[in-house]
Design a protein around this motif. Structure first.
Motif, short mmCIF file in Angstrom:
data_model
loop_
_atom_site.label_atom_id
_atom_site.label_comp_id
_atom_site.label_asym_id
_atom_site.label_seq_id
_atom_site.Cartn_x
_atom_site.Cartn_y
_atom_site.Cartn_z
N GLN A 20 -26.79 -61.76 -17.73
CA GLN A 20 -27.40 -60.44 -17.74
C GLN A 20 -28.04 -60.16 -16.38
OE1 GLN A 20 -30.53 -60.22 -20.65
NE2 GLN A 20 -31.60 -62.03 -19.89
N ALA A 21 -28.07 -58.87 -16.02
CA ALA A 21 -28.61 -58.45 -14.74
C ALA A 21 -29.63 -57.34 -14.97
CB ALA A 21 -27.49 -57.97 -13.82
N LYS A 22 -30.64 -57.27 -14.06
CA LYS A 22 -31.65 -56.23 -14.16
C LYS A 22 -32.23 -55.98 -12.77
CE LYS A 22 -35.22 -59.59 -15.42
NZ LYS A 22 -36.25 -59.96 -16.42
N LEU A 23 -32.84 -54.78 -12.61
CA LEU A 23 -33.47 -54.39 -11.36
C LEU A 23 -34.99 -54.42 -11.51
CD1 LEU A 23 -31.22 -51.31 -10.47
CD2 LEU A 23 -31.14 -53.60 -9.43
N ASP A 24 -35.68 -54.67 -10.40
CA ASP A 24 -37.14 -54.74 -10.47
C ASP A 24 -37.77 -53.36 -10.55
OD1 ASP A 24 -36.48 -54.01 -7.88
OD2 ASP A 24 -38.20 -55.05 -6.99
N ARG A 25 -37.04 -52.29 -10.10
CA ARG A 25 -37.56 -50.93 -10.23
C ARG A 25 -36.40 -49.94 -10.12
NH1 ARG A 25 -40.41 -49.48 -4.48
NH2 ARG A 25 -39.16 -50.82 -3.13
N ASN A 26 -36.63 -48.80 -10.71
CA ASN A 26 -35.62 -47.75 -10.74
C ASN A 26 -36.32 -46.46 -11.17
OD1 ASN A 26 -33.23 -46.32 -10.82
ND2 ASN A 26 -32.28 -47.54 -12.45
N PRO A 27 -36.32 -45.39 -10.37
CA PRO A 27 -35.57 -45.17 -9.13
C PRO A 27 -36.29 -45.73 -7.91
CG PRO A 27 -36.76 -43.19 -9.73
CD PRO A 27 -37.04 -44.18 -10.83
N VAL A 28 -35.62 -45.61 -6.72
CA VAL A 28 -36.18 -46.05 -5.45
C VAL A 28 -35.91 -44.97 -4.42
CG1 VAL A 28 -35.89 -48.51 -5.97
CG2 VAL A 28 -34.05 -47.26 -4.83
N ASP A 29 -36.65 -45.04 -3.34
CA ASP A 29 -36.45 -44.11 -2.23
C ASP A 29 -35.47 -44.69 -1.23
OD1 ASP A 29 -38.28 -42.35 -3.32
OD2 ASP A 29 -39.98 -43.25 -2.24
N LEU A 30 -34.79 -43.84 -0.55
CA LEU A 30 -33.87 -44.29 0.49
C LEU A 30 -34.67 -44.97 1.60
CD1 LEU A 30 -30.94 -44.31 1.50
CD2 LEU A 30 -31.43 -42.16 2.69
N GLY A 31 -34.23 -46.15 1.95
CA GLY A 31 -34.96 -46.97 2.91
C GLY A 31 -35.75 -48.08 2.26
N ASP A 32 -36.00 -47.99 0.94
CA ASP A 32 -36.69 -49.04 0.23
C ASP A 32 -35.70 -50.11 -0.23
OD1 ASP A 32 -38.92 -47.59 0.64
OD2 ASP A 32 -39.11 -46.86 -1.42
N ALA A 33 -36.22 -51.28 -0.49
CA ALA A 33 -35.40 -52.38 -0.99
C ALA A 33 -35.61 -52.53 -2.49
CB ALA A 33 -35.75 -53.69 -0.28
#
Length: 557
Positions: free
Chosen positions: A29-42
């Motif tokens: 399984q996969a997941k993201l630490d945050r969503n959405p993000v700004d362009l230029g952010d990691a």
């Protein structure tokens, strides 16, 4: 009897059966630490695999994302008798464009992750005070051309002209430097271009680790503010606020050749005497107090403060007390060091002034902060005891040299009186022996509870030496040993002391040893309270019986 290989085969089959459930339930399984993000952010993508040991194939990510970092780790565990193994991969990604992106399905061994939708918002606008924006950010550094390992003060200011409902203020650490938040946020207000703004200041400490160009990333603010009447009419009365500041470029200079070591780059360094003795006695401690203020440094960057050199005396240093502050956007540390100087001989001694070499980052030159030498006049120590003065009876005959009376004259007068005295003493001794033989012996007296049955282990001179040259633990040990019998701990010592000032002094000692108390203040209070020794609680003895006991003691008839 079964052959040995059959037993080995049976153990292997049992292990396979035990591990079979874990293998059958292998999943990814996969997941993201945050969503959405700004362009230029990691954004960090975490992939967790149970039962599969193969690394994920990251090739499908290269089209829309830039790979910044990758780490992995394994964890083992047993749940309900079933062993499990987890492999966790963390991939740091930076989107190449804004819009609705998709983290594609990734192959991990024989398993595949599920795709994840990611919303990348356009980069927030760079708002400045010149544009009369509702919210804008400013970053200020106290030195744009610092040296390597120099402490640089960074102040991040958030100006907002509308009420904020919530928000998050971020400033990422640059590559090649350490960025640490210092203290709490400071709030205020300021008028800019005729408009009143509320202000939040956040302070950071930046320490470059290598020379060259250092770019401090642009700060970001994401929050929600209270809207106007139109927002209340068509929405929930809140509007999104997203702004960014401008990045700052710093030119980090290398350590100069021939700079003093240890390397200590500062804006200013000042030393002074807070307490300086002018006289002392042999064996008695004189207190020396030195204060220093370093502008442009923290406690961790200061070298070990050396003790002053005093030929003919011993010097004992107490723990240093530090106070770190931010002054005008620049870090500053103040320290206070106390020394106990115990002379070994009388005469004139010299306390060598303390010197600390440092590098002046403003002038670009090596300097040394030095204190002047201190003269110390040492007198003889207090005598342990004075010999009694010789006396002479009036009228005694002396020879021409001032000697004692003639031996013949003494013998003629003293022998008759000595004979009479010995006879009288013999008669008194005989009568006392006869009386003691006839009188019954009194019963043995029991010691009162709490009455001391063993002598004290320490005396007042031991306490004085411990206060002058020993540690706080030594002082506590001597105080407990001055009780008879010795006290088990400081609690018992306080209970047995009668004087309130002595109890309070012991409490100061306890806080200095085990809390954040002042060791010097505790020593001074103990010296004053125990100057004439401890005063103990009176222990009342049980009154003696007016009549002899009904049954005599064993052995008495």
């Amino acid at each position: 009897m079964k052959p040995w290989w059959s037993r080995v085969l049976g153990v292997w089959v049992w292990l396979m059966l035990a591990l079979a459930p874990g293998v059958a339930q292998a999943q990814v399984q996969a997941k993201l630490d945050r969503n959405p993000v700004d362009l230029g952010d990691a954004v960090v993508l975490s992939i967790e695999s149970t039962g599969a040991a193969a690394a994920p194939d990251l090739t499908p990510l290269m089209q829309d994302f830039e790979l910044l970092d990758q780490t992995s780790g394994r964890s083992l565990g047993i749940v309900n008798g079933v062993s499990s193994s987890r492999m966790i991969y963390q991939i740091t990604l930076q989107p190449r464009r804004d819009g609705n992106l998709v983290i594609p399905a990734l192959q991990v061994g024989r398993q595949r992750t599920a795709p994840i939708a990611l919303t990348v918002r356009p980069a927030p606008p760079v708002a400045t005070r010149a544009g009369n924006a509702d919210v804008f950010l400013e970053t200020e550094v106290d030195d744009a051309s610092p040296f390597v390992q120099q402490s640089v003060g960074v102040v991040l200011r958030l100006f907002y002209g509308v009420p904020l409902m919530s928000g998050e203020l971020d400033l990422d650490a640059p590559d090649g430097a350490v960025l640490q938040k210092v203290g709490d946020d400071v709030q205020g207000s300021r008028e800019i271009n005729g408009r009143r703004y509320n202000l939040i200041e956040r302070r950071f400490l930046l320490v470059p680790e290598r020379s060259g160009t250092l770019t401090l990333p642009a700060p970001r603010f994401n929050g929600r503010g209270a809207g106007g009447w139109f927002d209340d009419l068509v929405g929930n009365g809140r509007r999104e606020l997203r702004v960014a500041g401008s990045p700052r470029a710093l030119s980090v200079r290398p350590q100069p050749a021939g700079a003093p070591q240890p390397w200590l780059p500062l804006r200013d360094l000042r030393l002074r005497y807070v307490g300086a003795p002018t006289s002392a006695r042999v064996g008695e401690a004189a207190t020396l107090i030195v204060e220093g203020v370093a502008q442009g440094a923290t406690q961790a960057q200061l070298p070990e403060i050396p003790a002053p050199s005093v030929p003919g005396a011993q010097v004992f240093a107490e723990p240093v007390q530090y106070d770190e502050t931010f002054s005008g956007g620049t870090p500053q540390v103040k320290w206070t060091q106390r020394y106990a100087v115990v002379p070994d001989r009388p005469g004139r001694l010299t306390i060598a002034g303390l010197g600390i070499p440092w590098w002046d980052v403003t002038a670009g030159a090596a300097k040394t902060a030095r204190l002047p030498d201190l003269p110390l006049q040492v007198g003889a120590g207090s005598p342990a005891g004075a010999a009694p003065a010789s006396t002479q009876a009036p009228g005694a005959a002396l020879d021409i040299n001032g000697g004692a009376p003639a031996l013949g004259q003494v013998n003629e007068r003293i022998w008759p009186w000595l004979a009479v005295g010995f006879a009288v003493l013999w008669l008194i001794t005989l009568l006392w022996a006869l009386q003691r033989r006839r009188a019954p012996a009194p019963p043995a007296r029991q010691a009162a509870p709490g009455h001391p049955t063993s002598p004290a282990h320490h005396t007042l001179p031991d306490l004085k030496r411990a206060l002058d040259t020993g540690s706080l633990d030594d002082v506590g040990e001597v105080l407990r040993g001055m009780a008879a019998p010795p006290a088990a701990d400081l609690d018992e010592l306080v209970r047995r002391l009668q004087a309130i000032e002595q109890r309070d002094a012991v409490e100061l000692l306890r806080r200095a040893r085990w809390a954040d108390g002042d060791g010097s203040a505790a020593r001074a209070a103990l010296r004053a309270a125990f100057a004439r020794g401890p005063r103990w609680m009176d222990v009342a003895e049980p009154p003696q019986a007016p009549l002899p006991p009904l049954y005599p003691a064993p052995g008495r008839r």
